[in-house]
Scaffold this motif. Structure first.
Motif, short mmCIF file in Angstrom:
data_model
loop_
_atom_site.label_atom_id
_atom_site.label_comp_id
_atom_site.label_asym_id
_atom_site.label_seq_id
_atom_site.Cartn_x
_atom_site.Cartn_y
_atom_site.Cartn_z
N THR A 515 -15.25 -43.41 -16.99
CA THR A 515 -14.25 -43.33 -18.05
C THR A 515 -13.52 -44.65 -18.27
O THR A 515 -12.43 -44.67 -18.83
N GLN A 516 -14.11 -45.73 -17.82
CA GLN A 516 -13.48 -47.04 -17.98
C GLN A 516 -13.35 -47.38 -19.46
O GLN A 516 -14.27 -47.18 -20.25
N THR A 517 -12.19 -47.85 -19.84
CA THR A 517 -11.96 -48.22 -21.24
C THR A 517 -11.52 -49.67 -21.33
O THR A 517 -11.21 -50.31 -20.33
N GLY A 518 -11.50 -50.18 -22.54
CA GLY A 518 -11.10 -51.56 -22.75
C GLY A 518 -12.05 -52.26 -23.69
O GLY A 518 -13.07 -51.71 -24.12
N LEU A 519 -11.72 -53.50 -24.03
CA LEU A 519 -12.54 -54.28 -24.94
C LEU A 519 -13.94 -54.45 -24.35
O LEU A 519 -14.10 -54.82 -23.20
N GLY A 520 -14.95 -54.15 -25.16
CA GLY A 520 -16.33 -54.27 -24.70
C GLY A 520 -16.87 -53.02 -24.05
O GLY A 520 -18.04 -52.99 -23.66
N GLN A 521 -16.04 -51.98 -23.94
CA GLN A 521 -16.48 -50.74 -23.31
C GLN A 521 -16.60 -49.61 -24.34
O GLN A 521 -16.58 -48.43 -23.97
N GLU A 522 -16.75 -49.96 -25.60
CA GLU A 522 -16.80 -48.94 -26.66
C GLU A 522 -17.99 -48.00 -26.51
O GLU A 522 -17.91 -46.82 -26.86
N ARG A 523 -19.09 -48.52 -25.97
CA ARG A 523 -20.27 -47.66 -25.81
C ARG A 523 -20.04 -46.56 -24.77
O ARG A 523 -20.65 -45.50 -24.85
N ARG A 524 -19.18 -46.82 -23.78
CA ARG A 524 -18.86 -45.76 -22.82
C ARG A 524 -18.20 -44.59 -23.56
O ARG A 524 -18.55 -43.42 -23.33
N ARG A 525 -17.27 -44.90 -24.42
CA ARG A 525 -16.60 -43.86 -25.20
C ARG A 525 -17.59 -43.13 -26.10
O ARG A 525 -17.56 -41.90 -26.23
N ALA A 526 -18.49 -43.89 -26.73
CA ALA A 526 -19.49 -43.27 -27.60
C ALA A 526 -20.38 -42.31 -26.82
O ALA A 526 -20.75 -41.25 -27.32
N MET A 527 -20.71 -42.68 -25.59
CA MET A 527 -21.52 -41.78 -24.74
C MET A 527 -20.81 -40.44 -24.56
O MET A 527 -21.42 -39.37 -24.70
N TRP A 528 -19.54 -40.48 -24.24
CA TRP A 528 -18.78 -39.24 -24.04
C TRP A 528 -18.69 -38.43 -25.33
O TRP A 528 -18.87 -37.21 -25.33
N GLU A 529 -18.42 -39.10 -26.43
CA GLU A 529 -18.25 -38.40 -27.70
C GLU A 529 -19.51 -37.65 -28.11
O GLU A 529 -19.45 -36.51 -28.56
N VAL A 530 -20.67 -38.30 -27.95
CA VAL A 530 -21.92 -37.64 -28.33
C VAL A 530 -22.34 -36.63 -27.27
O VAL A 530 -22.82 -35.54 -27.59
N ALA A 531 -22.13 -36.97 -26.00
CA ALA A 531 -22.55 -36.08 -24.92
C ALA A 531 -21.83 -34.74 -24.97
O ALA A 531 -22.43 -33.70 -24.66
N VAL A 532 -20.56 -34.74 -25.36
CA VAL A 532 -19.83 -33.47 -25.44
C VAL A 532 -20.47 -32.56 -26.50
O VAL A 532 -20.52 -31.34 -26.32
N GLY A 533 -20.98 -33.15 -27.58
CA GLY A 533 -21.70 -32.34 -28.57
C GLY A 533 -22.95 -31.72 -27.97
O GLY A 533 -23.29 -30.56 -28.26
N VAL A 534 -23.66 -32.48 -27.14
CA VAL A 534 -24.85 -31.94 -26.46
C VAL A 534 -24.43 -30.80 -25.52
O VAL A 534 -25.07 -29.74 -25.49
N LEU A 535 -23.38 -31.02 -24.76
CA LEU A 535 -22.90 -29.99 -23.83
C LEU A 535 -22.53 -28.71 -24.57
O LEU A 535 -22.83 -27.61 -24.10
N TRP A 536 -21.89 -28.86 -25.71
CA TRP A 536 -21.53 -27.68 -26.49
C TRP A 536 -22.79 -26.93 -26.95
O TRP A 536 -22.87 -25.71 -26.87
N GLY A 537 -23.78 -27.69 -27.42
CA GLY A 537 -25.02 -27.06 -27.86
C GLY A 537 -25.73 -26.35 -26.73
O GLY A 537 -26.20 -25.21 -26.87
N VAL A 538 -25.84 -27.01 -25.57
CA VAL A 538 -26.51 -26.39 -24.42
C VAL A 538 -25.75 -25.15 -23.97
O VAL A 538 -26.34 -24.09 -23.70
N ALA A 539 -24.42 -25.26 -23.90
CA ALA A 539 -23.62 -24.12 -23.47
C ALA A 539 -23.74 -22.95 -24.45
O ALA A 539 -23.70 -21.79 -24.04
N SER A 540 -23.88 -23.26 -25.75
CA SER A 540 -24.03 -22.19 -26.74
C SER A 540 -25.37 -21.49 -26.59
O SER A 540 -25.45 -20.25 -26.66
N VAL A 541 -26.42 -22.27 -26.41
CA VAL A 541 -27.75 -21.68 -26.26
C VAL A 541 -27.87 -20.91 -24.95
O VAL A 541 -28.57 -19.90 -24.86
N CYS A 542 -27.17 -21.38 -23.91
CA CYS A 542 -27.24 -20.76 -22.59
C CYS A 542 -25.96 -20.00 -22.26
O CYS A 542 -25.56 -19.90 -21.10
N ARG A 543 -25.29 -19.48 -23.27
CA ARG A 543 -24.01 -18.80 -23.06
C ARG A 543 -24.17 -17.71 -22.02
O ARG A 543 -25.03 -16.83 -22.12
#
Length: 700
Positions: A515-543
């Motif tokens: 969860t490190q943040t700061g200048l040059g770490q924008e891709r870390r944030r992007a990973m979390w933002e997209v990954a949560v969408g994947v987690l929601w989809g997986v959790a919905s399919v495997c509810r």
């Protein structure tokens, strides 16, 4: 959960026609002092405007090299109107100056991004570029008709110039709608297709650049799409790139099917993307009967994303970097000396080759992301003509909760207790069935390597490789997001073991990202933002199949709290977190009852109350929290319903109704997305009122 949209491909740096290295690390290696940098670039500006053609050429070469990996120097040059100066040199009387000026502008486009491209467009760069297109086209035709008559160096110069010209046009077409409209008026399709048609006779670099430009131009841009569709020869050419004839060959003389140049793979990937952009292909073309996604995109691109090991690529890059650092740099030049040619070491060449392979994988993932997004966005329902946009409905105040519990009226059997995405099933069953085989190679591509996310304290030893690796991780997650969105909305399911494997793989990747943040770490944030969408989809399919891990629950809550409710993209992130928590709260395991209570308490905190009439989470996340609570406790026989009764959740929901009504009335339909949000808000409001009545009637 929303679809991940197609992203613009990352632009790759390419040297201009005569790549020259003036400083090993640009001006940044000389001094970090801004004043010294300014003094150092003044001779460049002066020489570019001088009377000596050799000085003007030298200045263009210097600019091209100094901007590489040195944003501060680029900004200083930009402040000195370097863009305007280079555009002026495009009409220089000396051909070599024009070539170098265009090469420098190309590198500025790639390294400087959209802001510099916008500046170029505003300073009328398209005026000279328009004159270059027919000249290059005529010269190319002459070479193809009688290549032996032209010196090899002259041909090389023209092909490199064409590569630069096409790349600048490609970058400008992504800048703004105005720039795209102007480029559409240039009718570039025949020009670009001529390179693809002659791919067996000319170098791959300009051919690939032409394919990349055409791929960008045909992305949701009808004029270019119509141009390609209108000529059956163009479609046949694209099809022949994907399925080369046994007798066709590439410029190196090898059969096309055996060409190992990574750009030949890139070319096939781009051809697949162009065909997808222009689909459906109209008759009478034979390709009109082909399912582009099923018959071209998936068969062509799945091997591309499965063919590379990012762990091996990272290890190879580190080895090459070490080899490069151990080789002494024999060139020590200054601005007082004429530049010398840049002979790249074998390590540098291999690093560029590796980056090219990684970017091709990224491009394939970009196209697959679009192919996986098989569901159209739901059309918003038309608003009732009851008043101006943003006004409340007149009957809102009448939708009060009855204070007595003697109402024995039963709800209609078809009452929708929650907003259910799966009700909007508009997917194509065949496409959905074909998607799961992609999951395994995608899971391998989301796992970070040593070079993917370097810490703030230790910058990447090779930024281009780091950029490519992290971009691949994000793009692979976007593909997974769309796959599981499609599965969830189509009502499809996967086995519990498979769902848990995907769930754990995504969390394993996020654990490495941190969860490190700061200048040059924008891709870390992007990973979390997209990954949560994947987690929601997986959790919905495997509810019901995923047991909530307390660490995962806390991580999702922390991410949700970290998002700003005032920013639309962050509101969407909160919605994803809440949707995922909802699915986790519905685990039937006896040990999950406590996790259910933790999640419910958190969701209730997002609802308005007498003490906090406005939700601290923001309107859209608050609506999702309300809808999730309705979903979680719609079955009074569930083992976790004990929390609803013991925690007095019903009273808390009753206290939230007025605040929900006011929040829904405050939604402005005139804002982007406001009409759909208002519709959803009204639906959640009505469901909440109905749900409270339903629970009261149970008398539990």
């Amino acid at each position: 959960m929303g679809k991940s949209q197609k992203k613009k491909a990352m632009r790759r740096h390419n040297q201009c026609a005569f790549p020259i290295r003036i400083f090993p690390k640009g001006l940044a290696s000389a001094s970090g002092n801004i004043q010294k940098k300014t003094e150092a670039i003044l001779p460049i500006i002066q020489k570019m405007q001088g009377t000596d053609a050799a000085d003007r050429k030298w200045a263009c070469v210097a600019v091209s090299n100094l901007i590489q990996n040195d944003p501060s120097t680029r900004r200083l040059l930009q402040g000195k109107n370097i863009v305007g100066a280079l555009i002026t040199r495009l009409t220089d009387s000396e051909e070599e100056v024009v070539v170098e000026a265009l090469g420098a502008l190309r590198n500025l486009c790639i390294d400087g991004g959209y802001d510099i491209c916008a500046e170029m467009y505003n300073k009328s760069i398209l005026v000279p570029l328009r004159t270059f297109v027919p000249k290059v086209s005529t010269t190319l035709s002459q070479y193809l008709e009688g290549a032996k008559s032209a010196p090899e160096n002259a041909q090389k110069l023209v092909y490199e110039f064409a590569d630069n010209l096409i790349t600048v046009l490609w970058c400008l077409s992504e800048t703004s709608n105005k720039a795209l409209t102007a480029i559409n008026e240039m009718k570039l399709t025949p020009f670009l297709m001529s390179f693809l048609a002659a791919r067996d006779k000319i170098p791959l670099a300009p051919v690939t650049a032409a394919a990349q430009c055409l791929y960008v131009l045909t992305d949701d841009n009808y004029p270019a799409i119509a141009d390609v569709r209108s000529d059956g020869g163009y479609i046949a050419c694209l099809m022949s790139i994907i399925n080369p004839d046994e007798n066709s060959s590439m410029p190196n003389g090898k059969p096309a099917a055996e060409c190992t140049d990574p750009r030949s793979v890139t070319l096939r990937v781009l051809a697949s993307g162009i065909l997808r952009n222009i689909s459906p292909i109209p008759p009478p073309s034979a390709a009109s009967a082909i399912d582009i996604d099923q018959d071209i995109v998936l068969p062509q691109l799945q091997p591309v994303i499965s063919s590379i090991s990012l762990v091996d690529a990272s290890a190879s890059a580190l080895q090459l970097i070490s080899q490069q650092e151990s080789t002494p740099d024999i060139e020590k030049l200054s601005l007082k000396h004429a530049p010398k040619s840049d002979h790249k070491s074998s390590a540098e060449i291999e690093l560029e080759r590796l980056e090219s392979q990684l970017r091709t994988v990224q491009l394939a993932l970009e196209i697959l992301t679009g192919a996986c997004a098989t569901l159209p966005d739901p059309e918003p329902e038309p608003d009732a003509p009851s008043g101006p946009a943003g006004d409340g409905e007149g009957d809102d105040d009448d939708e009060d909760i009855a204070e007595d519990n003697d109402n024995d009226d039963e709800l209609p059997p078809d009452m929708d207790m929650a907003v259910d995405d799966t009700a909007m099933d508009t997917s194509t069953p065949g496409t959905t069935q074909a998607l799961p085989p992609l999951v395994q190679p995608l899971l391998a591509l989301i796992q970070p390597t040593t070079l993917s996310f370097p810490p703030l304290a230790a910058p990447s030893p090779h930024p281009p490789t780091t950029s490519a690796l992290s971009a691949i991780h994000v793009a692979a997650l976007e593909c997974l997001n769309n796959i599981f969105l499609s599965l969830a909305r189509s009502g499809a399911s996967i086995d519990a073991a498979g769902g848990r494997a995907v769930w754990e793989a995504v969390w394993a990747a996020l654990g490495v990202v941190g969860t490190q943040t700061g200048l040059g770490q924008e891709r870390r944030r992007a990973m979390w933002e997209v990954a949560v969408g994947v987690l929601w989809g997986v959790a919905s399919v495997c509810r019901g199949s995923l047991d909530p891990n307390p660490d995962h629950v806390q991580a999702l809550m922390a991410l949700c709290d970290d998002a700003s409710a005032a920013v639309d993209t962050e509101a969407q992130l909160r919605v994803k977190c809440i949707g995922t928590l909802e699915c986790l709260a519905m685990s039937p395991a006896a040990s999950s009852v406590q996790a259910n209570a933790t999640i419910a308490t958190y969701l209730l905190s997002m609802l308005p109350s007498a003490a906090t009439p406005v939700s601290p989470a923001g309107t859209e996340p608050m609506l999702q929290a309300a809808a999730s609570l309705i979903d979680i406790y719609s079955d009074e026989g569930a083992p976790w319903d004990v929390n609803f009764r013991g925690g007095a959740y019903l009273e808390k929901l009753v206290g939230a109704v007025d605040g929900v009504k006011k929040a829904v009335r405050a939604i402005d339909r005139r804002k982007e997305g406001g009409r759909e949000l208002r519709r959803r808000g009204e639906e959640v409001r009505d469901n909440l009122i109905a749900f409270i009545e339903y629970r009261r009637q149970l008398r539990l």
